[in-house]
Enzyme design. Structure first.
Site, PDB file in Angstrom:
ATOM      1  N   ASP A 312      -4.672   8.940 -25.607  1.00  0.00           N
ATOM      2  CA  ASP A 312      -5.488   7.770 -25.325  1.00  0.00           C
ATOM      3  C   ASP A 312      -6.904   8.270 -25.062  1.00  0.00           C
ATOM      4  O   ASP A 312      -7.108   9.460 -24.808  1.00  0.00           O
ATOM      5  CB  ASP A 312      -4.928   7.045 -24.102  1.00  0.00           C
ATOM      6  CG  ASP A 312      -5.838   5.945 -23.609  1.00  0.00           C
ATOM      7  OD1 ASP A 312      -6.222   5.082 -24.414  1.00  0.00           O
ATOM      8  OD2 ASP A 312      -6.199   5.971 -22.415  1.00  0.00           O
ATOM      9  N   ASP A 504      -2.799   7.144 -19.729  1.00  0.00           N
ATOM     10  CA  ASP A 504      -2.908   6.911 -18.292  1.00  0.00           C
ATOM     11  C   ASP A 504      -2.859   5.442 -17.912  1.00  0.00           C
ATOM     12  O   ASP A 504      -2.615   5.109 -16.758  1.00  0.00           O
ATOM     13  CB  ASP A 504      -4.224   7.501 -17.757  1.00  0.00           C
ATOM     14  CG  ASP A 504      -5.424   6.642 -18.101  1.00  0.00           C
ATOM     15  OD1 ASP A 504      -5.535   6.256 -19.281  1.00  0.00           O
ATOM     16  OD2 ASP A 504      -6.227   6.356 -17.202  1.00  0.00           O
ATOM     17  N   ASP A 508      -0.889   1.932 -22.139  1.00  0.00           N
ATOM     18  CA  ASP A 508      -0.321   3.105 -22.812  1.00  0.00           C
ATOM     19  C   ASP A 508       1.194   3.202 -22.629  1.00  0.00           C
ATOM     20  O   ASP A 508       1.852   3.985 -23.320  1.00  0.00           O
ATOM     21  CB  ASP A 508      -0.953   4.395 -22.270  1.00  0.00           C
ATOM     22  CG  ASP A 508      -2.434   4.487 -22.559  1.00  0.00           C
ATOM     23  OD1 ASP A 508      -2.844   4.023 -23.637  1.00  0.00           O
ATOM     24  OD2 ASP A 508      -3.176   5.001 -21.705  1.00  0.00           O
TER      25      ASP A 508
END
Length: 608
Positions: A312, A504, A508
């Site tokens: 991410d 995080d 996600d």
């Protein structure tokens, strides 16, 4: 303590009975010259320790489980059938001793996890009016005022309201240096207050606090049976028939049942059965010491096999909070003067960009005054009076709503505009900085065999491309919804097989669950992403991703060494036994020594 009473005590009891019985039998046979009584003692050992093993193995076969214990069970049955009671007793000692060594080794390997569980906060000093009362940590509720004395553990997640002290968070985050706690400083449960007394307002109850979440993750990791342990049973599918074939060769060559029994004894694959789980648990323990909580044995095995790593962007590759990158003044003021006025109104804003502006003003040493008549339009902008001037700070849409014109900034940057006395005076540009560890991590991953690195983000393409170029990410996909990230991860799994996803945020979580191994940046407290992930980093350092993969790869090398040593030497001993070169008792002793060597080798996975 069910495991302790239900597993460990019987194992150690059988070891003790077998060892004492063998010593007694040897004394009877060689010192007192009473072989008949010695054989009866050896037979009792087989009944106590060997018959239960045979029964467990037979029950497993009836249920379709073709396990590696089959060879040991056959060796015990053969010892009884051929009246080689001494050899059978040695097999019992070998098997029970190996299991006992496994328990001891796993206790050694999980020492850091035990310490983590043992030091969990248990009591809190709650302030009720002017009275201080000691309560169980489970009784603390959000909003309670707690006194944390020097030397105490912080019982729940909270925020300092009164006092100043140094606080050691190393057990929770892995960071070696204490932080300076002041009013407003957030503290994590499990941290140690070093010097001054602190008054802390509880933000969460114990069950939701950082330390308890960590403990639950650790407990889950310990309960999970490592899937890699099944290697022993998979090998048994071909190893057991090979052993029976060697038994036939032994009888054909020597025409002696004793040689057949010797082959069964040396073929007992205890090193494979015991060394593999010891290495897995040792590696999980090693990871925990580095601030990496591994939930399952499968995760520590698979993370090192990844051929592609997916990241991410915001909060993972980047720091996750905006920083002021540039201040531009267009109406005669200096950039510092523009920032000073903007910071005065933004310091009272609830928006994260407002916090960044106020922090930038303080970092530059500007005199940030208090603003008057501050009014905020959530998500758009804020206005107020500073030094007799009306100051507006916000987006182009906010300015349009107030009758002023401002053009959007660059597509890859977030921009806030500043007006003084209703005239556009300049702009403030923000950027989310790349984590400093990222370039080195990407190079390290390439050396570890990762063939592709991918960024999946919901952010704009232009912003994503800038961060990817700085990091060295090869593939970028932007403007993604959570379901789009899941689809992308599934496509990568079909192409590469082994995919690690690092994220995080709550958005996600689906992709973390879809990956072969999901790895969450959990330093700021377990949320949906930490729950969905297989591995959680307790330290806000993305470089630990490489550490997790290195621990996994080292563990797998050690496991393969153990397999090679155990099966290789067992095979050599089988050949010697089939030719009549090894007696059953000597073979059992050689196999016991091999057990110890291989298990000690597996414990190396706990080291660096």
């Amino acid at each position: 303590m069910e495991n302790a009473s239900g597993l460990r005590l019987p194992r150690y009891t059988v070891v003790g009975v077998a060892a004492l019985g063998l010593l007694t039998g040897l004394v009877l046979r060689f010192a007192l010259r009473d072989p008949a009584t010695a054989d009866r003692v050896f037979f009792i050992i087989i009944l106590v320790g060997g018959v239960p093993l045979v029964a467990r193995t037979a029950w497993g076969l009836l249920r379709g489980r073709f396990a590696a214990d089959i060879v040991a069970a056959l060796a015990i049955v053969g010892a009884i059938a051929f009246q080689e009671y001494f050899a059978g007793a040695v097999i019992v000692l070998m098997q029970s001793g190996g299991e006992g060594l496994e328990v001891y080794a796993m206790h050694r390997a999980t020492a850091s996890l035990e310490a983590l569980l043992a030091r969990a906060p248990k009591t809190a000093h709650r302030l009720v009016g002017d009275r201080l009362e000691d309560v169980p940590v489970e009784a603390v509720r959000p909003g309670d005022l707690l006194i944390v004395k020097p030397g105490d553990l912080v019982p729940v997640d909270g925020e300092v309201t009164v006092g100043t002290s140094a606080v050691d968070q190393s057990a929770v985050t892995g960071e070696p240096l204490p932080i300076r706690a002041l009013p407003g400083t957030p503290l994590m449960s499990g941290s140690v207050n070093l010097d001054g007394a602190l008054t802390v307002r509880a933000l969460r109850g114990s069950a939701q606090s950082q330390y308890q979440q960590i403990v639950e993750l650790v407990a889950h990791a310990r309960r999970e049976k490592p899937p890699i342990q099944r290697i022993a049973d998979r090998v048994a599918v071909w190893f057991t028939p090979a052993t029976l074939l060697m038994c036939g060769v032994a009888y054909f060559v020597t025409h002696s049942p004793t040689s057949v029994l010797a082959v069964l004894v040396v073929a007992t694959p205890c090193p494979l059965i015991l060394a593999t789980p010891v290495a897995v648990i040792a590696a999980i323990s090693r990871a925990a010491a580095e601030g990496i909580i591994v939930k399952t044995g499968a995760a520590i095995e698979q993370v090192g096999r990844a051929r592609v790593v997916v990241f991410d962007k915001t909060g993972t590759l980047t720091l996750g909070h905006p920083l002021v990158e540039r201040v531009s003044a267009t109406a005669g003021q200096s950039p510092d003067e523009l920032l000073r006025l903007a910071a005065a109104v933004e310091q009272l804003s609830a928006h994260h960009l407002g916090h960044a502006v106020a922090e930038a003003g303080r970092e530059r040493g500007l005199e940030v005054l208090s603003a008057e008549d501050v009014r905020e339009t959530p998500g758009l902008g804020v206005s107020g009076r500073v030094d007799g001037h009306t100051v507006d700070v916000g987006s182009a849409a906010y300015f349009a709503s107030r009758g002023m014109t401002a053009q959007d900034g660059a597509a890859d940057r977030t921009t806030a505009f500043v007006a003084i006395d209703h005239r556009l005076a300049g702009s403030i540009t923000f950027a989310d900085s790349l984590r400093p560890q990222v370039p080195a991590l990407l190079q390290r991953l390439a050396h570890m065999g990762v063939v592709d690195t991918v960024m999946l983000t919901g952010d704009r393409q232009a912003s994503a491309d800038v961060i990817a170029a700085q990091a060295g990410i090869r593939t970028v996909r932007a403007n993604l919804l959570p379901k789009d990230k899941v689809t992308a991860v599934q496509e990568l799994k079909r192409r590469y097989g082994w995919v690690v996803m690092v994220g995080d945020g709550i958005n996600d979580a689906p992709a973390l669950a879809a990956a072969t191994v999901g790895l969450a940046m959990g330093e700021h407290g377990p949320a949906a992403s930490a729950e969905a992930a297989d591995i959680v980093l307790l330290v806000d350092d993305i470089g630990r991703v490489g550490d997790a993969m290195a621990i996994s790869q080292r563990m797998r090398r050690i496991i393969l060494q153990s397999i090679s040593i155990g099966l290789g030497l067992s095979g050599a001993l089988m050949v010697m036994a089939s030719l009549g070169g090894i007696s059953p008792p000597v073979g059992a002793l050689l196999q016991e020594a091999l057990d110890i060597v291989v298990i000690l080798n597996a414990l190396r996975a706990r080291g660096s």
